[in-house]
Design a protein around this motif. Structure first.
Motif, PDB file in Angstrom:
ATOM      1  N   ASN A 124       1.025  -1.356  -0.225  1.00  0.00           N
ATOM      2  CA  ASN A 124      -0.114   0.068   0.127  1.00  0.00           C
ATOM      3  C   ASN A 124       1.060   1.183  -0.121  1.00  0.00           C
ATOM      4  O   ASN A 124       0.563   2.098  -0.777  1.00  0.00           O
ATOM      5  N   PHE A 125       2.080   1.274   0.855  1.00  0.00           N
ATOM      6  CA  PHE A 125       2.723   2.301   0.935  1.00  0.00           C
ATOM      7  C   PHE A 125       3.556   2.518  -0.583  1.00  0.00           C
ATOM      8  O   PHE A 125       3.450   3.784  -1.078  1.00  0.00           O
ATOM      9  N   ALA A 126       4.037   1.651  -1.154  1.00  0.00           N
ATOM     10  CA  ALA A 126       4.658   1.675  -2.403  1.00  0.00           C
ATOM     11  C   ALA A 126       3.714   2.162  -3.407  1.00  0.00           C
ATOM     12  O   ALA A 126       4.070   3.208  -4.246  1.00  0.00           O
ATOM     13  N   PHE A 127       2.425   1.605  -3.634  1.00  0.00           N
ATOM     14  CA  PHE A 127       1.438   2.084  -4.675  1.00  0.00           C
ATOM     15  C   PHE A 127       1.002   3.397  -4.368  1.00  0.00           C
ATOM     16  O   PHE A 127       1.053   4.054  -5.507  1.00  0.00           O
ATOM     17  N   THR A 128       0.627   4.114  -3.101  1.00  0.00           N
ATOM     18  CA  THR A 128       0.161   5.232  -2.798  1.00  0.00           C
ATOM     19  C   THR A 128       1.489   6.284  -3.484  1.00  0.00           C
ATOM     20  O   THR A 128       1.016   7.293  -3.979  1.00  0.00           O
ATOM     21  N   LEU A 129       2.673   5.821  -2.680  1.00  0.00           N
ATOM     22  CA  LEU A 129       3.686   6.850  -3.143  1.00  0.00           C
ATOM     23  C   LEU A 129       3.941   6.905  -4.660  1.00  0.00           C
ATOM     24  O   LEU A 129       3.910   8.006  -5.196  1.00  0.00           O
ATOM     25  N   PHE A 130       3.827   5.934  -5.329  1.00  0.00           N
ATOM     26  CA  PHE A 130       4.025   5.937  -6.717  1.00  0.00           C
ATOM     27  C   PHE A 130       2.851   6.659  -7.458  1.00  0.00           C
ATOM     28  O   PHE A 130       3.035   7.186  -8.626  1.00  0.00           O
ATOM     29  N   HIS A 131       1.666   6.421  -7.055  1.00  0.00           N
ATOM     30  CA  HIS A 131       0.464   7.020  -7.541  1.00  0.00           C
ATOM     31  C   HIS A 131       0.652   8.501  -7.293  1.00  0.00           C
ATOM     32  O   HIS A 131       0.365   9.303  -8.102  1.00  0.00           O
ATOM     33  N   GLU A 132       1.170   8.883  -6.128  1.00  0.00           N
ATOM     34  CA  GLU A 132       1.288  10.448  -5.895  1.00  0.00           C
ATOM     35  C   GLU A 132       2.381  10.903  -6.693  1.00  0.00           C
ATOM     36  O   GLU A 132       2.571  12.112  -7.331  1.00  0.00           O
ATOM     37  N   LEU A 133       3.387   9.921  -7.183  1.00  0.00           N
ATOM     38  CA  LEU A 133       4.539  10.248  -7.940  1.00  0.00           C
ATOM     39  C   LEU A 133       3.945  10.793  -9.536  1.00  0.00           C
ATOM     40  O   LEU A 133       4.470  11.465 -10.127  1.00  0.00           O
ATOM     41  N   GLY A 134       2.875   9.878  -9.590  1.00  0.00           N
ATOM     42  CA  GLY A 134       2.204   9.964 -11.019  1.00  0.00           C
ATOM     43  C   GLY A 134       1.476  11.431 -11.167  1.00  0.00           C
ATOM     44  O   GLY A 134       1.712  11.948 -12.337  1.00  0.00           O
ATOM     45  N   HIS A 135       1.085  11.810 -10.083  1.00  0.00           N
ATOM     46  CA  HIS A 135       0.606  13.350 -10.195  1.00  0.00           C
ATOM     47  C   HIS A 135       1.808  14.102 -10.338  1.00  0.00           C
ATOM     48  O   HIS A 135       1.619  15.218 -11.063  1.00  0.00           O
ATOM     49  N   VAL A 136       2.793  14.043  -9.611  1.00  0.00           N
ATOM     50  CA  VAL A 136       3.984  14.961  -9.382  1.00  0.00           C
ATOM     51  C   VAL A 136       4.536  15.058 -11.182  1.00  0.00           C
ATOM     52  O   VAL A 136       4.685  16.314 -11.652  1.00  0.00           O
ATOM     53  N   PHE A 137       4.836  13.824 -11.795  1.00  0.00           N
ATOM     54  CA  PHE A 137       5.419  13.854 -13.266  1.00  0.00           C
ATOM     55  C   PHE A 137       4.585  14.226 -14.287  1.00  0.00           C
ATOM     56  O   PHE A 137       4.815  14.743 -15.310  1.00  0.00           O
ATOM     57  N   GLU A 138       3.102  13.389 -14.076  1.00  0.00           N
ATOM     58  CA  GLU A 138       2.120  13.650 -15.181  1.00  0.00           C
ATOM     59  C   GLU A 138       1.438  14.993 -14.897  1.00  0.00           C
ATOM     60  O   GLU A 138       0.803  15.500 -16.109  1.00  0.00           O
ATOM     61  N   HIS A 139       1.210  15.586 -13.690  1.00  0.00           N
ATOM     62  CA  HIS A 139       0.472  16.746 -13.904  1.00  0.00           C
ATOM     63  C   HIS A 139       1.092  17.983 -13.114  1.00  0.00           C
ATOM     64  O   HIS A 139       1.098  18.816 -13.898  1.00  0.00           O
ATOM     65  N   LEU A 140       1.497  17.866 -11.934  1.00  0.00           N
ATOM     66  CA  LEU A 140       1.764  19.026 -11.059  1.00  0.00           C
ATOM     67  C   LEU A 140       3.217  19.758 -11.907  1.00  0.00           C
ATOM     68  O   LEU A 140       3.186  20.730 -11.979  1.00  0.00           O
ATOM     69  N   THR A 141       4.172  18.990 -12.437  1.00  0.00           N
ATOM     70  CA  THR A 141       5.271  19.421 -13.007  1.00  0.00           C
ATOM     71  C   THR A 141       5.147  19.311 -14.547  1.00  0.00           C
ATOM     72  O   THR A 141       6.531  19.527 -15.256  1.00  0.00           O
ATOM     73  N   ASN A 142       4.291  18.846 -15.241  1.00  0.00           N
ATOM     74  CA  ASN A 142       4.207  18.404 -16.637  1.00  0.00           C
ATOM     75  C   ASN A 142       3.871  19.964 -17.421  1.00  0.00           C
ATOM     76  O   ASN A 142       2.672  20.492 -17.172  1.00  0.00           O
ATOM     77  N   ARG A 143       4.885  20.606 -17.934  1.00  0.00           N
ATOM     78  CA  ARG A 143       4.447  21.707 -18.634  1.00  0.00           C
ATOM     79  C   ARG A 143       3.398  21.718 -19.554  1.00  0.00           C
ATOM     80  O   ARG A 143       2.923  22.620 -20.007  1.00  0.00           O
ATOM     81  N   LYS A 144       3.283  20.579 -20.264  1.00  0.00           N
ATOM     82  CA  LYS A 144       2.201  20.434 -21.183  1.00  0.00           C
ATOM     83  C   LYS A 144       0.914  20.509 -20.543  1.00  0.00           C
ATOM     84  O   LYS A 144      -0.113  20.386 -21.389  1.00  0.00           O
ATOM     85  N   ARG A 145       0.693  20.189 -19.355  1.00  0.00           N
ATOM     86  CA  ARG A 145      -0.608  20.294 -18.900  1.00  0.00           C
ATOM     87  C   ARG A 145      -0.372  21.282 -17.626  1.00  0.00           C
ATOM     88  O   ARG A 145      -0.743  20.860 -16.426  1.00  0.00           O
ATOM     89  N   PRO A 146      -0.245  22.594 -18.130  1.00  0.00           N
ATOM     90  CA  PRO A 146      -0.449  23.658 -16.876  1.00  0.00           C
ATOM     91  C   PRO A 146      -1.817  24.090 -15.983  1.00  0.00           C
ATOM     92  O   PRO A 146      -1.624  24.311 -15.077  1.00  0.00           O
ATOM     93  N   GLU A 147      -2.909  23.309 -16.496  1.00  0.00           N
ATOM     94  CA  GLU A 147      -4.204  23.561 -15.909  1.00  0.00           C
ATOM     95  C   GLU A 147      -4.069  22.610 -14.522  1.00  0.00           C
ATOM     96  O   GLU A 147      -4.890  22.853 -13.537  1.00  0.00           O
ATOM     97  N   PHE A 148      -2.923  21.920 -14.295  1.00  0.00           N
ATOM     98  CA  PHE A 148      -3.025  20.889 -13.161  1.00  0.00           C
ATOM     99  C   PHE A 148      -2.051  21.341 -12.114  1.00  0.00           C
ATOM    100  O   PHE A 148      -1.508  20.513 -11.168  1.00  0.00           O
TER     101      PHE A 148
END
Length: 366
Positions: free
Chosen positions: A252-276
């Motif tokens: 659970n720890f690993a999946f949740t952490l990687f889930h949030e890393l998904g947000h980090v790399f796919e959404h929060l810091t993705n210049r192609k998706r500034p809306e997030f």
């Protein structure tokens, strides 16, 4: 009580003038020093019980009168005092917040962050980024956090979720880590997976790895009715991940952490998706919420266990016994708890089966 509240010494001074008595005459009659009486008449000293009884004995009203006048004057002065006014407002706001359940004060008390009584109301406002009760209420009402991984099976209290989120944001603001670079994504993931596989001091080592690459990381217990496993957001220029550790399991720890890393790399810091970039965009105004959660889940699954590798594993194995899982784990350097976790997630029949991997999957949390 006169409309204008004055010091009782002023009243006494007027009575002396009416009776044509000097200060020294009265000082002699009530057996006090002239300097003391002079200070009382000027309003710089209070009439205490001893003076009140002495005045009564000398024929100047009753002791009750003087004590009541002094009390009224003291209250009048206190109500004008800024500290007293602030204290009164703090108590009022604290009780309104508590009675309305706007802020889970008992949760904050347990965090040892200096919030215990109404004297600490400004600390509450600081965490919520507001200046008063009205703006606090609006802040809670408007807040709509998104980048969450949560369990939908449990009841939730929005006010508690807001408190957990904003406390995490406040705590993150106090931490300093190096600059973040998206270019470190692959090496970061590799180091984390190795950490999971070795399963030695996982949480502390995870924090060190994330911090090294510019990601802030926090473990923050949650208040009741807050079914949040994890959350990601930007703290200044650094991505931040906070986990609640609701389940003390490596998978659970690993999946949740990687889930949030998904947000980090796919959404929060993705210049192609500034809306997030803003973690508080409104759920009811965004049709993308389900999409970003799906993407974060896919990111976690595929980066913990490569999808092609997983497809081969499930295709060529009819039975997912402990031996099968342990062999796959050893060959691919993936912790067996993570492998079994995905097996159970995708195959419900394995969820309740006995397994020697269960104990291997337990995670120690300080």
């Amino acid at each position: 009580m006169p409309n204008k509240i004055i010091h009782p010494g002023k009243i006494l001074d007027e009575m002396l003038n009416e009776r044509s008595l000097s200060q020294r005459d009265l000082a002699s009659r009530i057996d006090v020093a002239h300097s003391l009486l002079n200070n009382i008449l000027k309003g710089s000293r209070n009439i205490n019980l001893h003076i009140a009884l002495a005045l009564e004995s000398a024929g100047f009203k009753t002791a009750d009168f003087w004590l009541m006048q002094q009390m009224n004057y003291n209250l009048y002065q206190a109500r004008k005092d800024e500290d007293v006014i602030k204290k009164k407002k703090s108590i009022s706001d604290w009780n309104r917040i508590m009675n309305e359940g706007l802020v889970p004060l008992s949760f904050f008390k347990k965090q040892n962050i200096g919030i215990n009584t109404s004297d600490d109301i400004d600390k509450v406002y600081e965490i919520y980024g507001v200046k008063n009760y009205a703006s606090l209420k609006k802040r809670v009402g408007d807040f709509n956090p998104t980048y969450f991984r949560k369990s939908s099976k449990f009841a939730e209290d929005k006010n508690n979720i807001v408190a957990w989120s904003l406390l995490a944001k406040h705590k993150a603001s106090l931490e300093e880590v190096p600059s973040f670079s998206r270019a470190n994504e692959s090496v970061l993931l590799k180091e984390l997976k190795k950490c999971f596989y070795l399963k030695d001091d996982v949480i502390n080592k995870t924090k060190k790895i994330l911090n090294k690459y510019g990601i802030k990381f926090l473990i923050l217990d949650r208040p009741s009715k807050t079914p949040a496993d994890g959350k990601s957001f930007m703290s200044g220029k650094n991505p931040t991940i906070v986990l609640s550790m609701k389940y003390k399991r490596l998978d659970n720890f690993a999946f949740t952490l990687f889930h949030e890393l998904g947000h980090v790399f796919e959404h929060l810091t993705n210049r192609k998706r500034p809306e997030f970039k803003d973690e508080e965009f409104f759920i009811n105004k965004s049709s993308n919420t389900d999409l970003v959660e799906f993407e974060a889940n896919a990111y976690a699954s595929n980066n913990l266990i490569n999808q092609e590798l997983w497809n081969d594993f499930v295709t060529f194995n009819d039975e997912f016994t402990d031996d099968v899982i342990l062999r796959f784990s050893k060959e691919n350097k993936i912790h067996p708890g993570i492998v079994r976790g995905r097996v159970c997630h995708e195959n419900n029949e394995y969820y309740m089966k006995r397994s020697i991997i269960t104990s291997m999957n337990k995670l120690e949390v300080e």
